[in-house]
Design a protein around this motif. Structure first.
Motif, PDB file in Angstrom:
ATOM      1  N   GLU A 194      10.129   8.165   8.299  1.00  0.00           N
ATOM      2  CA  GLU A 194       8.929   8.797   8.507  1.00  0.00           C
ATOM      3  C   GLU A 194       8.977   9.254   8.890  1.00  0.00           C
ATOM      4  O   GLU A 194       8.967  11.041   9.547  1.00  0.00           O
ATOM      5  N   VAL A 230      -1.670   4.205   6.785  1.00  0.00           N
ATOM      6  CA  VAL A 230      -1.356   4.753   5.826  1.00  0.00           C
ATOM      7  C   VAL A 230       0.001   5.463   6.569  1.00  0.00           C
ATOM      8  O   VAL A 230      -0.306   6.427   7.621  1.00  0.00           O
ATOM      9  N   ASP A 231       0.979   4.906   5.601  1.00  0.00           N
ATOM     10  CA  ASP A 231       1.905   5.904   5.928  1.00  0.00           C
ATOM     11  C   ASP A 231       2.164   7.553   6.094  1.00  0.00           C
ATOM     12  O   ASP A 231       2.156   8.114   7.541  1.00  0.00           O
ATOM     13  N   GLU A 246       3.692   5.126   0.766  1.00  0.00           N
ATOM     14  CA  GLU A 246       3.844   4.220   2.000  1.00  0.00           C
ATOM     15  C   GLU A 246       5.712   3.967   1.448  1.00  0.00           C
ATOM     16  O   GLU A 246       6.088   3.970   0.416  1.00  0.00           O
ATOM     17  N   LYS A 248       8.899   1.980   2.213  1.00  0.00           N
ATOM     18  CA  LYS A 248       9.280   0.445   2.156  1.00  0.00           C
ATOM     19  C   LYS A 248      11.265   0.807   2.344  1.00  0.00           C
ATOM     20  O   LYS A 248      11.682   1.029   1.417  1.00  0.00           O
ATOM     21  N   ASP A 256       3.563  -5.317  -1.529  1.00  0.00           N
ATOM     22  CA  ASP A 256       3.529  -3.972  -1.695  1.00  0.00           C
ATOM     23  C   ASP A 256       2.683  -3.229  -2.685  1.00  0.00           C
ATOM     24  O   ASP A 256       1.576  -2.239  -2.145  1.00  0.00           O
ATOM     25  N   GLN A 259      -0.899  -3.957  -1.297  1.00  0.00           N
ATOM     26  CA  GLN A 259      -1.218  -3.365  -0.181  1.00  0.00           C
ATOM     27  C   GLN A 259      -1.974  -2.063  -1.003  1.00  0.00           C
ATOM     28  O   GLN A 259      -2.989  -1.021   0.073  1.00  0.00           O
ATOM     29  N   LEU A 260      -0.302  -1.043  -1.395  1.00  0.00           N
ATOM     30  CA  LEU A 260      -0.866  -0.005  -1.552  1.00  0.00           C
ATOM     31  C   LEU A 260      -2.230   0.061  -2.744  1.00  0.00           C
ATOM     32  O   LEU A 260      -2.874   1.156  -2.490  1.00  0.00           O
ATOM     33  N   TYR A 263      -5.280   0.641  -0.101  1.00  0.00           N
ATOM     34  CA  TYR A 263      -4.984   1.636   0.096  1.00  0.00           C
ATOM     35  C   TYR A 263      -5.389   2.937  -0.675  1.00  0.00           C
ATOM     36  O   TYR A 263      -6.689   3.236  -0.763  1.00  0.00           O
ATOM     37  N   LEU A 283       4.857   4.466  -3.277  1.00  0.00           N
ATOM     38  CA  LEU A 283       5.413   3.574  -2.942  1.00  0.00           C
ATOM     39  C   LEU A 283       7.040   4.120  -3.073  1.00  0.00           C
ATOM     40  O   LEU A 283       8.447   4.022  -4.212  1.00  0.00           O
TER      41      LEU A 283
END
Length: 339
Positions: A194, A230-231, A246, A248, A256, A259-260, A263, A283
């Motif tokens: 990130e 949130v990334d 997001e 990973k 995953d 989770q997304l 969001y 993702l």
């Protein structure tokens, strides 16, 4: 007597703009000169086509006559490039002033006319520099878009003949992140990836595609006492929607995806305005199982996309193999539908 600095800044802007226009004008005249030389050589070759190796003789003869007077810009190799330039762009009005001679030299190396048209259109639309055009070609942008789209659709979006209507028309799988400088063999955390993306944000926006702008990093979401982060959040003006990413650094799991999806639902219900389109979730993962993605999401889901990232430039062979695999899957689905 005080004079505002604004007048100096305005004059500087006028000077820079005028210089840039002058450089582009001179470069275009030079490009057209090379095109006309290539056309004349091609016409002469056609006259002597009954003679074996006439083309090789002709370029050698021309360079020997011109190079002593005009310099190495008219070497045998350069003369051959002029000829190839005309053969690739035989119609004068397809030689655009928005493209430099350096960019045309890159484009004439491509072996596919559809690919050339795509990169010409994208270069003009996005005002790519020479380096950006080279990078997009080396990262096989055209082939990566073809993996999830048809050729006509890819070209239509590039030429502005249609606006993208869904995420897969502009979002690539895989995404190539060689510019981050991270090595495959090194261990790193999601926050490292990130941070590298933020450091190289301009390059990452170029890789994401048309119409993206950065909104937030580690966006905090409060849900009745629980906090989530949130990334990365972007906005795409062509699709008119938020795009959540997001990260990973391992193989994707169905958790995953869930989770997304949460969001994406949050942005759709809380952040999205009435005139905006549904939020898209990406993702960005080191590895994925397409079957897991397919069966975790509802059938026909277009808001969640799993895109594998690569930290190195793939070979064209690798991309073509992937493209052929996608085409085979498409044909198999077609056969099952007919049955």
């Amino acid at each position: 007597m005080s004079v505002s600095k604004a007048i100096i800044n305005d004059i500087k802007s006028i000077i820079v703009e005028s210089k840039d226009k002058a450089i582009r004008t001179v470069d275009h005249h030079r490009t057209m000169m090379y095109w006309r030389i290539g056309k004349r050589i091609f016409e002469e070759e056609q006259e002597g086509k009954h003679r074996a190796d006439y083309g090789k003789f002709l370029t050698k003869y021309i360079s020997e006559e011109l190079e002593p007077e005009y310099g190495n810009g008219f070497s045998k190799r350069q003369i051959e490039i002029f000829r190839q330039f005309y053969r690739t762009f035989p119609i004068a009005n397809t030689v655009y002033s928005q493209l430099s001679w350096s960019q045309y030299k890159i484009l004439i190396r491509l072996d596919n006319q559809d690919k050339i048209e795509f990169y010409v259109a994208e270069t003009i639309k996005n005002n790519w520099t020479v380096r950006q055009l080279e990078r997009q070609i080396y990262s096989s942008l055209y082939e990566r878009l073809l993996i999830s789209n048809n050729k006509e659709g890819v070209l239509a979006v590039a030429r502005n003949e249609k606006q993208p209507s869904e995420a897969k028309e502009i979002i690539k799988d895989p995404m190539i992140l060689e510019f981050l400088g991270l090595k495959r063999e090194n261990s790193y955390y999601e926050k490292d990836l990130e941070s590298a993306i933020i450091t190289h944000l301009q390059d990452f926006l170029l890789e994401l595609g048309n119409g993206f702008s950065f909104v937030a990093r580690q966006k905090r979401i409060h849900l009745e006492g629980d906090e989530f982060f949130v990334d990365l959040v972007f906005y795409n003006r062509l699709l008119q929607c938020f795009v959540i990413i997001e990260i990973k650094t391992r193989k994707l799991t169905h958790q995953d995806i869930g989770q997304l999806q949460m969001y994406v639902n949050y942005y759709d219900r809380i952040e999205r305005l009435s005139h905006e389109n549904p939020t898209i979730g990406i993702l960005l993962c080191a590895d994925k199982n397409d079957a897991v993605v397919k069966f975790t999401l509802p059938e026909g889901e277009k808001q969640i996309i799993a895109s594998q990232y690569q930290l190195y430039l793939p070979t064209e062979k690798q991309l073509l193999e992937e493209l052929n695999k996608e085409l085979e899957n498409f044909e198999e689905k077609g056969d099952k539908t007919q049955i």
